[in-house]
Design a protein around this motif. Structure first.
Motif, PDB file in Angstrom:
ATOM      1  N   LEU A  39       0.857  -1.091  -0.107  1.00 20.69           N
ATOM      2  CA  LEU A  39       0.166   0.080   0.007  1.00 20.69           C
ATOM      3  C   LEU A  39       1.018   1.416   0.129  1.00 20.69           C
ATOM      4  N   LYS A  40       2.091   1.127   0.644  1.00 22.28           N
ATOM      5  CA  LYS A  40       2.807   2.431   0.909  1.00 22.28           C
ATOM      6  C   LYS A  40       3.490   2.590  -0.680  1.00 22.28           C
ATOM      7  N   TRP A  41       4.097   1.661  -1.371  1.00 23.94           N
ATOM      8  CA  TRP A  41       4.515   1.877  -2.648  1.00 23.94           C
ATOM      9  C   TRP A  41       3.527   2.303  -3.677  1.00 23.94           C
ATOM     10  N   THR A  42       2.311   1.741  -3.467  1.00 25.49           N
ATOM     11  CA  THR A  42       1.144   2.002  -4.226  1.00 25.49           C
ATOM     12  C   THR A  42       0.930   3.508  -4.314  1.00 25.49           C
ATOM     13  N   ALA A  43       0.806   4.064  -2.898  1.00 28.47           N
ATOM     14  CA  ALA A  43       0.666   5.447  -2.682  1.00 28.47           C
ATOM     15  C   ALA A  43       1.637   6.163  -3.286  1.00 28.47           C
ATOM     16  N   VAL A  44       3.137   5.760  -3.233  1.00 28.93           N
ATOM     17  CA  VAL A  44       3.999   6.577  -3.697  1.00 28.93           C
ATOM     18  C   VAL A  44       3.891   6.806  -5.258  1.00 28.93           C
ATOM     19  N   TRP A  45       3.751   5.699  -5.735  1.00 30.19           N
ATOM     20  CA  TRP A  45       3.630   5.758  -7.408  1.00 30.19           C
ATOM     21  C   TRP A  45       2.285   6.580  -7.656  1.00 30.19           C
ATOM     22  N   VAL A  46       1.313   6.435  -6.837  1.00 25.45           N
ATOM     23  CA  VAL A  46      -0.009   7.010  -7.399  1.00 25.45           C
ATOM     24  C   VAL A  46       0.235   8.578  -7.211  1.00 25.45           C
ATOM     25  N   MET A  47       1.067   8.905  -6.169  1.00 29.56           N
ATOM     26  CA  MET A  47       1.388  10.457  -6.078  1.00 29.56           C
ATOM     27  C   MET A  47       2.114  11.093  -7.067  1.00 29.56           C
ATOM     28  N   LEU A  48       3.358  10.296  -7.411  1.00 30.29           N
ATOM     29  CA  LEU A  48       4.099  10.522  -8.782  1.00 30.29           C
ATOM     30  C   LEU A  48       3.110  10.885  -9.873  1.00 30.29           C
ATOM     31  N   ALA A  49       2.318   9.802 -10.266  1.00 27.63           N
ATOM     32  CA  ALA A  49       1.351  10.140 -11.321  1.00 27.63           C
ATOM     33  C   ALA A  49       0.528  11.409 -11.410  1.00 27.63           C
ATOM     34  N   LEU A  50      -0.004  11.694  -9.990  1.00 30.98           N
ATOM     35  CA  LEU A  50      -0.705  12.747  -9.862  1.00 30.98           C
ATOM     36  C   LEU A  50       0.050  14.085 -10.123  1.00 30.98           C
ATOM     37  N   ALA A  51       1.444  14.057  -9.442  1.00 32.03           N
ATOM     38  CA  ALA A  51       2.422  15.049  -9.615  1.00 32.03           C
ATOM     39  C   ALA A  51       2.622  15.215 -11.247  1.00 32.03           C
ATOM     40  N   PHE A  52       2.721  14.069 -12.151  1.00 35.41           N
ATOM     41  CA  PHE A  52       2.923  14.331 -13.450  1.00 35.41           C
ATOM     42  C   PHE A  52       1.738  15.000 -14.118  1.00 35.41           C
ATOM     43  N   ASN A  53       0.372  14.358 -13.715  1.00 34.87           N
ATOM     44  CA  ASN A  53      -0.921  15.233 -14.243  1.00 34.87           C
ATOM     45  C   ASN A  53      -0.737  16.535 -13.866  1.00 34.87           C
ATOM     46  N   ALA A  54      -0.113  17.191 -12.797  1.00 36.18           N
ATOM     47  CA  ALA A  54      -0.098  18.592 -12.538  1.00 36.18           C
ATOM     48  C   ALA A  54       0.764  19.136 -13.526  1.00 36.18           C
ATOM     49  N   GLY A  55       2.123  18.535 -13.742  1.00 36.89           N
ATOM     50  CA  GLY A  55       2.994  19.084 -15.108  1.00 36.89           C
ATOM     51  C   GLY A  55       2.116  19.181 -16.195  1.00 36.89           C
ATOM     52  N   VAL A  56       1.438  18.058 -16.489  1.00 38.05           N
ATOM     53  CA  VAL A  56       0.807  18.264 -17.879  1.00 38.05           C
ATOM     54  C   VAL A  56      -0.140  19.236 -17.906  1.00 38.05           C
ATOM     55  N   TRP A  57      -1.177  19.418 -16.605  1.00 35.42           N
ATOM     56  CA  TRP A  57      -1.916  20.523 -16.726  1.00 35.42           C
ATOM     57  C   TRP A  57      -1.131  21.861 -16.770  1.00 35.42           C
ATOM     58  N   HIS A  58      -0.085  21.953 -16.249  1.00 40.63           N
ATOM     59  CA  HIS A  58       0.748  23.601 -16.241  1.00 40.63           C
ATOM     60  C   HIS A  58       1.217  23.804 -17.577  1.00 40.63           C
ATOM     61  N   PHE A  59       1.870  22.405 -18.363  1.00 40.77           N
ATOM     62  CA  PHE A  59       2.389  22.833 -19.563  1.00 40.77           C
ATOM     63  C   PHE A  59       1.424  22.638 -20.790  1.00 40.77           C
ATOM     64  N   ALA A  60       0.452  21.819 -20.666  1.00 40.43           N
ATOM     65  CA  ALA A  60      -0.318  21.454 -21.838  1.00 40.43           C
ATOM     66  C   ALA A  60      -1.779  21.830 -21.735  1.00 40.43           C
ATOM     67  N   GLY A  61      -2.183  22.361 -20.567  1.00 36.31           N
ATOM     68  CA  GLY A  61      -3.475  22.826 -20.325  1.00 36.31           C
ATOM     69  C   GLY A  61      -4.637  21.757 -19.674  1.00 36.31           C
ATOM     70  N   SER A  62      -5.578  22.213 -19.398  1.00 35.88           N
ATOM     71  CA  SER A  62      -6.700  21.146 -18.518  1.00 35.88           C
ATOM     72  C   SER A  62      -7.295  20.100 -19.285  1.00 35.88           C
ATOM     73  N   ALA A  63      -7.372  20.657 -20.805  1.00 35.31           N
ATOM     74  CA  ALA A  63      -7.788  19.356 -21.559  1.00 35.31           C
ATOM     75  C   ALA A  63      -6.891  18.102 -21.570  1.00 35.31           C
ATOM     76  N   LYS A  64      -5.893  18.299 -21.752  1.00 32.54           N
ATOM     77  CA  LYS A  64      -4.689  17.281 -21.904  1.00 32.54           C
ATOM     78  C   LYS A  64      -4.417  16.648 -20.503  1.00 32.54           C
ATOM     79  N   ALA A  65      -4.636  17.421 -19.536  1.00 35.05           N
ATOM     80  CA  ALA A  65      -4.559  16.770 -18.179  1.00 35.05           C
ATOM     81  C   ALA A  65      -5.487  16.056 -17.834  1.00 35.05           C
ATOM     82  N   LEU A  66      -6.881  16.193 -18.173  1.00 33.14           N
ATOM     83  CA  LEU A  66      -7.999  15.351 -18.012  1.00 33.14           C
ATOM     84  C   LEU A  66      -8.104  14.243 -18.966  1.00 33.14           C
TER      85      LEU A  66
END
Length: 101
Positions: A39-66
């Motif tokens: 569960l700890k490792w799953t949380a780490v990788w999910v948080m990294l994916a969400l951080a990446f999603n924030a980067g997609v939102w920042h650089f490519a916009g909300s449509a690409k992030a969605l």
């Protein structure tokens, strides 16, 4: 080089670094993985994916992030579904072989 090329270079370097850390440092010894550790490792990788999603939102916009987030949720649900199917198949084969569970 353009900014987009640097984003791709940074992304690939990050993926390689995470792979090296995961396989080379964190899982150097073979051991039985507990539910808590899993569960700890799953949380780490999910948080990294969400951080990446924030980067997609920042650089490519909300449509690409969605689009990324939707794809991530679909892949995660398919991963869980596949695990359920494998577990069910193991139970069926064990029962057919006469092994009690």
């Amino acid at each position: 080089m353009t900014a987009q090329v640097w984003l791709w270079v940074g992304f690939n370097l990050f993926i390689l670094a995470m792979l090296a850390l995961d396989l080379g440092l964190f899982h150097r010894k073979s051991h039985v993985v507990s539910l808590k550790e899993s569960l700890k490792w799953t949380a780490v990788w999910v948080m990294l994916a969400l951080a990446f999603n924030a980067g997609v939102w920042h650089f490519a916009g909300s449509a690409k992030a969605l689009e990324f987030f939707t794809g991530y949720l679909i892949e995660k649900s398919l991963s869980v579904e596949q695990r359920v199917r494998v577990r069910a198949a193991v139970l069926v084969f064990r029962r057919a072989a006469g092994v009690s569970t």
